[in-house]
Design a protein around this motif. Structure first.
Motif, short mmCIF file in Angstrom:
data_model
loop_
_atom_site.label_atom_id
_atom_site.label_comp_id
_atom_site.label_asym_id
_atom_site.label_seq_id
_atom_site.Cartn_x
_atom_site.Cartn_y
_atom_site.Cartn_z
N MET A 90 80.85 9.54 48.08
CA MET A 90 80.77 8.11 47.85
C MET A 90 79.47 7.78 47.10
SD MET A 90 83.33 6.39 48.93
CE MET A 90 84.82 6.91 49.79
N PRO A 91 79.52 6.83 46.14
CA PRO A 91 78.31 6.52 45.38
C PRO A 91 77.27 5.75 46.18
CG PRO A 91 80.11 5.07 44.72
CD PRO A 91 80.69 6.09 45.66
N HIS A 92 77.68 5.07 47.25
CA HIS A 92 76.75 4.27 48.03
C HIS A 92 77.01 4.48 49.51
CE1 HIS A 92 76.12 2.26 44.22
NE2 HIS A 92 77.39 1.88 44.19
N GLN A 93 75.99 4.27 50.30
CA GLN A 93 76.16 4.33 51.76
C GLN A 93 76.90 3.08 52.22
OE1 GLN A 93 72.53 5.05 53.85
NE2 GLN A 93 73.51 5.16 55.86
N VAL A 94 77.82 3.25 53.17
CA VAL A 94 78.64 2.14 53.65
C VAL A 94 77.95 1.48 54.84
CG1 VAL A 94 80.90 1.44 54.52
CG2 VAL A 94 80.70 3.32 52.86
N ALA A 95 77.78 0.15 54.76
CA ALA A 95 77.12 -0.58 55.85
C ALA A 95 78.00 -0.61 57.09
CB ALA A 95 76.80 -2.00 55.40
N GLU A 96 77.36 -0.61 58.24
CA GLU A 96 78.07 -0.67 59.52
C GLU A 96 78.83 -2.00 59.62
OE1 GLU A 96 79.39 0.93 63.02
OE2 GLU A 96 78.01 1.91 61.61
N GLY A 97 80.07 -1.94 60.04
CA GLY A 97 80.86 -3.15 60.29
C GLY A 97 81.51 -3.75 59.07
N VAL A 98 81.34 -3.13 57.89
CA VAL A 98 81.88 -3.73 56.67
C VAL A 98 83.40 -3.84 56.72
CG1 VAL A 98 82.02 -1.55 55.39
CG2 VAL A 98 81.79 -3.69 54.15
#
Length: 702
Positions: free
Chosen positions: A212-220
């Motif tokens: 993935m190009p970016h880290q995924v925020a919690e709860g998104v």
């Protein structure tokens, strides 16, 4: 016919798809692509591969006519896997549209180049599906999770420029000179790119192996579920799409892709997907009519709109937005100035909502010429009358039009229920008279009922439909009757609403039950928004035997006490100065109770399912009577009217499809029960419904 050709040009294997008109990904296309990729993989002369399409577009999606047929190999996942596994770099050359499966194929390629102006998107949720060939897994790896969720859940189509910015494509090809041999020039640029790829990138970029190009925020993902539950109520595909994208961040690619495919197959067989496919094809078919010959059409270059009220200004904007010069005519300078002010507000609103740019607004504004002089109608090709809904007023306007217009000009009335045959009979050129019932706001709403009088020519009808298509409208042809298709049926719907009020259901309960069913708004909220006085004036034109006066007595008394809805801050509900609903007014409940007692109704508990059955089946039965009379050509035309004009849930396919999916035999029995309980004056089952209950589907009228 070959749908995928193979040739080697300067060391590049060119696989060309040719399946007009939109290069739909049929079984033969899928088979041709795989054969082309396999051949390129083994071809010693080919150093790289270019996948391109003939015609005006790249692959614009799957061949959805295959969805209701047994699956044919190879599948789309087979094609995608074959492309990505190719040992030589594969480049997709995108022009026109790359949608749905077309974009999934492009994302399986190792590189993507696009012509400026191309459009890209995963639009499957619009058909009750999710991408089923890796789209929910590869797109997040290219553009990030948030962008992927926005595109997939909304079925959003983005420009090639936005695609480049988000890294969905690697390179743009600029617009080439108008007189150039554009396809060949595009090919030359693409070949040059393909020749450089092997030297520049010795390791192929396979998205199945990419992080993935970016880290995924919690709860998104929970935030998206909540947001889309409000925006896309009851749509299973949207929630499944979020599940699939979430899997791309938490599971290995091979496991997540299996989840995606399982969700896709479950959705494909769902009633929602079938309903959405039904309305998709119904809209494609709408506006067609049987004719023994191909009628000629008149060239429409300049139009006039008479009446600068809400409808007239909306219609003028619909035409000017499509590039037509428009003459906007009013009887006074004051009314004209008010109309121009209204147009300025609508344009400002469109800019604010990012529907158009400031430059587009300027262009649209400059195409509208205000006037109070009927003499200026002499050079127009089409006139749309949009004055007050009164036959005498319209007749006077038509007399003025005939005095000043050319004899070959098409004259349309934007009436919602009046008898257009009367206007045609009074014309020296009845063959040129037609109805165009736009829906408000006319510059936004897509539906137009095209009313075919007893006198209009096929050329007039065909020209009107062609013009509306240019306006990006959905046209449905209706015969002449009071209210045509939509409003005639809607009166039956509102009749049951009014009677249910008298029987004991509250305005809030009725609105909530039908909103939960899927309607865009509850019927009493709609009545307040539209203005209770509008339907009040319409009923004044009817004989008492034409409608159930009991059902509208509360409505009439509200109007007569100056409670006309949102515009007077009170109707069935209270509203603040900004039009925000404040809740039910206790005095309205008292009025309902008093009126019910006066008419002899005994209050009782009304269940939500009864509200839904009576209101929706009232639509269905009246629609069936419309079929009996030949007012509508098909049940699917009625569905198009209700989905596009009256907020009927698209995922249920329209009232007639909903009835067929529920079982026409069951619907007919329920209507017979209503007839026994409430009388057959309004619940007499239609002949087409009885016939449909025998064979399980509606029959085409023509």
């Amino acid at each position: 016919m070959m749908t995928a050709e193979y040739q080697v040009i300067e060391g590049v294997a060119v696989v060309t798809v040719d399946n007009p008109p939109v290069n739909a990904i049929s079984q033969t296309v899928r088979d041709g692509i795989i054969k082309g990729i396999d051949r390129a993989s083994a071809d010693p002369e080919a150093q790289s591969v270019l996948l391109r399409c003939e015609g005006k577009t790249f692959m614009a999606g799957a061949d959805i006519s295959e969805f209701d047929k047994p699956a044919l190999a190879p599948s789309l996942p087979d094609v995608v896997n074959c492309i990505e596994a190719c040992p030589k770099p594969v480049v997709a050359l995108i022009h026109g549209y790359a949608l749905g499966g077309g974009l999934e194929i492009a994302m399986a390629c190792h590189y993507r180049i696009a012509q400026e102006g191309a459009k890209l998107g995963l639009t499957e949720t619009n058909l009750g599906l999710i991408p089923g060939a890796g789209g929910t897994q590869r797109l997040p790896r290219l553009v990030g999770v948030s962008k992927a969720l926005d595109m997939i859940t909304g079925g959003k189509i983005i420009s090639s420029e936005e695609a480049l910015e988000s890294k969905l494509v690697d390179k743009l090809i600029g617009h080439l000179p108008e007189k150039s041999d554009e396809p060949q020039n595009m090919l030359k640029v693409a070949l040059n790119y393909c020749q450089k790829v092997p030297q520049q990138t010795p390791v192929l970029r396979r998205l199945s192996q990419a992080p993935m190009p970016h880290q995924v925020a919690e709860g998104v993902f929970d935030e998206w579920r909540t947001k889309m539950h409000k925006r896309k109520r009851n749509l299973n595909a949207v929630q499944s799409a979020i599940d699939a994208v979430e899997a791309s961040t938490k599971q290995p690619f091979d496991e997540a892709i299996k989840l995606e495919r399982n969700l896709f197959m479950l959705l494909r067989e769902s009633q929602q997907a079938k309903a959405l496919r039904h309305i998709f094809f119904a809209e494609k078919k709408a506006g067609q009519f049987n004719t023994k010959s191909v009628p000629s059409t008149q060239k429409i270059q300049k139009v006039a709109v008479i009446g600068a009220g809400t409808m007239g200004t909306g219609i003028a904007m619909a035409f000017s937005n499509a590039g037509y010069p428009v003459l906007l005519l009013e009887k006074s300078h004051v009314a004209l100035e008010q109309g121009i002010t209204r147009i300025e507000k609508m344009l400002a609103s469109s800019i604010k909502r990012e529907k158009i740019t400031a430059a587009q607004a300027d262009k649209s504004r400059n195409l509208i010429t205000p006037t109070t002089d009927y003499q200026s109608l002499q050079d127009v090709d089409m006139v749309i009358e949009a004055v007050f809904e009164d036959l005498e007023v319209k007749s006077q306007v038509f007399a003025q039009i005939h005095e000043h217009c050319r004899s070959d000009a098409i004259i349309a009335s934007n009436t919602s229920y009046l008898d257009i045959n009367v206007l045609a009979m009074g014309s020296p050129y009845p063959e040129n008279i037609i109805g165009m019932h736009f829906f408000s706001p006319a510059n936004i709403m897509k539906l137009v009922e095209v009313i075919r009088t007893d006198y209009c020519s096929e050329a007039t009808l065909t020209t009107a439909i062609k013009v509306l298509k240019h306006l990006n409208k959905v046209s449905v042809i209706s015969g002449v009757c009071h209210g045509f298709i939509g409003n005639r049926m809607y009166q039956s719907y509102q009749r049951e609403v009014g009677l249910l009020l008298l029987e004991g259901a509250s305005p809030k309960q009725i609105d909530q039950a039908l909103y939960n069913f899927g309607m865009a708004m509850g019927p009493l909220s709609v009545a307040d928004m539209s203005g209770l006085d509008i339907s009040y004036m319409m009923r004044k034109s009817l004989n008492k035997e034409d409608y159930d006066s009991r059902a509208f007595l509360v409505h009439d008394r509200l109007v007569e006490s100056n409670r006309k809805g949102r515009k007077t801050h009170s109707g069935f509900y209270k509203y603040d100065e900004n039009g925000k609903k404040l809740g039910t007014d206790p005095s309205v409940l008292q009025l309902i109770a008093a009126t019910a007692s006066e008419l002899g109704f005994q209050p009782r508990e009304v269940k939500d399912n009864e509200i839904i059955d009576r209101c929706i089946l009232a639509l269905v039965n009246e629609g069936a009577h419309i079929l009996d009379e030949g007012i509508a050509a098909s049940a699917s035309d009625i569905d198009v009217v209700y989905v596009n004009g009256y907020g009927f849930p698209r995922h249920l396919g329209g009232p007639m499809h909903y009835a067929q999916a529920s079982g026409l035999d069951h619907v007919a029995k329920t209507i017979d029960q209503f007839s026994s309980s409430y009388g057959d004056r309004w619940w007499k089952s239609a002949a087409s419904l009885r016939a449909g209950s025998q064979n399980g589907k509606w029959e085409e009228v023509v």
